[in-house]
Design an enzyme around this catalytic site. Structure first.
Site, short mmCIF file in Angstrom:
data_model
loop_
_atom_site.label_atom_id
_atom_site.label_comp_id
_atom_site.label_asym_id
_atom_site.label_seq_id
_atom_site.Cartn_x
_atom_site.Cartn_y
_atom_site.Cartn_z
N HIS A 134 40.25 -38.73 7.70
CA HIS A 134 39.58 -39.61 8.57
C HIS A 134 40.32 -41.02 8.54
O HIS A 134 39.96 -41.86 9.39
CB HIS A 134 38.40 -39.87 7.46
N ARG A 141 41.82 -41.62 11.90
CA ARG A 141 41.22 -42.21 12.96
C ARG A 141 41.00 -43.85 12.46
O ARG A 141 41.22 -44.64 13.51
CB ARG A 141 39.64 -41.90 12.67
#
Length: 313
Positions: free
Chosen positions: A256, A259
């Protein structure tokens, strides 16, 4: 197998290139790291090292090399990668019965001394994307992991969105040579995200190398596990943990975080929050503001340059 250290070094580099298929950038880094280590040992031991003397090295001698890198002001992330390179070289020597040294196994990878923001620096992202696996694996699996990481960072996708891509979606994308992808995210909202040429190349390279994809129908997952089933998110998480350990990055570096880095790097390069909001698929701009690492100094400079009441003051 070679009997001299120089020949063993050449054989290791050839193995990295032909068997591990490391990227050229990574191969040069590994070669430089081991050359630096051997150069240090030449001075430390008082003579050029041999296979026999490498087998005799104690933990204190490895630590002396690490301490010298610190004295030279080299970054901890750089030293962590260098230690990974040297470990790879010693594993090669051990596997081929050229030299066995258990001391290197007790060394700890240097860690960053404090917590850092979840977003990686651009330099760390470059290293993360170039870092090869320490394990021997099928070449197509390395291509798959490269493609997954590029989709997460290059397009800002959530891991579930990336692994939710179907064979038909990607095949259509590559066949039509489009550089945008329609992604359905949270709340079943569809957004259009651009894809970098490097990402498209990585997707095509993985597709062509994967031994299972050609036999599957278009509704099947595009990213596959080692046995041909849909790729489990845990495998991607494990790969990022492995890279994190190799480079000495903090525990906050997760799939994550790629991102998050996508959004932060866009903002740092001058992207506006509204556009980043659309690319990330956030329903609220406040979510995007919390999500990105705002460069306060840059925003302050923009404010002073743009606000009518700040001009000329």
């Amino acid at each position: 197998m070679p009997k001299s250290l120089a020949a063993a070094n050449e054989a290791w580099l050839d193995w990295l290139k032909s068997e591990r298929r490391l990227a050229a950038h990574t191969l040069v880094a590994y070669e430089h790291d081991v050359a630096h280590f051997l150069g240090f040992m030449s001075g430390y031991l008082g003579e050029p090292p041999t296979l026999a003397s490498l087998a005799e090295l104690k933990p204190a001698e490895f630590r002396a090399w690490l301490a010298e890198r610190t004295r030279q002001g080299l970054a901890r992330s750089s030293t962590a990668r260098a230690l990974s390179s040297v470990r790879s070289f010693f594993r090669f020597l051990d596997k081929n019965r050229l030299a066995h040294n258990a001391s290197i196994g007790v060394l700890q990878t240097p860690r960053l001394p404090h917590s850092v923001p979840k977003a990686l620096s651009e330099a760390d992202m470059d290293e993360l994307l170039e870092t090869g696996s320490e394990q021997e694996r099928e070449p197509w699996i390395d291509k798959r992991d490269t493609a997954v990481l590029l989709v997460l960072y290059g397009a800002g996708l959530r891991i579930g969105e990336a692994l939710g891509l179907t064979k038909a979606m990607v095949e259509s994308l590559l066949k039509s040579r489009l550089d945008t992808l329609a992604v359905t995210g949270k709340g079943r909202k569809t957004r259009i995200v651009p894809l970098l040429p490097q990402t498209l190349e990585a997707l095509a390279a993985y597709r062509d190398a994967c031994p299972y994809l050609s036999a599957l129908d278009g509704s099947h997952a595009f990213f596959l596990g080692a046995r041909g089933g849909p790729l489990d998110p845990a495998i991607v998480q494990k790969r990022v943990r492995e890279i994190r350990r190799q480079l000495g990055l903090p525990d906050s570096v997760t799939p994550h975080a790629l991102r998050h880095s996508f959004a932060t790097h866009l903002l740092g390069a001058g992207g506006d929050l509204r556009t980043i909001q659309e690319l990330l698929g956030h329903a609220s701009l406040s979510t995007t503001q919390r999500y990105t690492d705002v460069d306060t100094a840059r925003l302050n400079a923009v404010y002073r340059a743009a606000h009518p009441r700040a001009k000329g003051r």
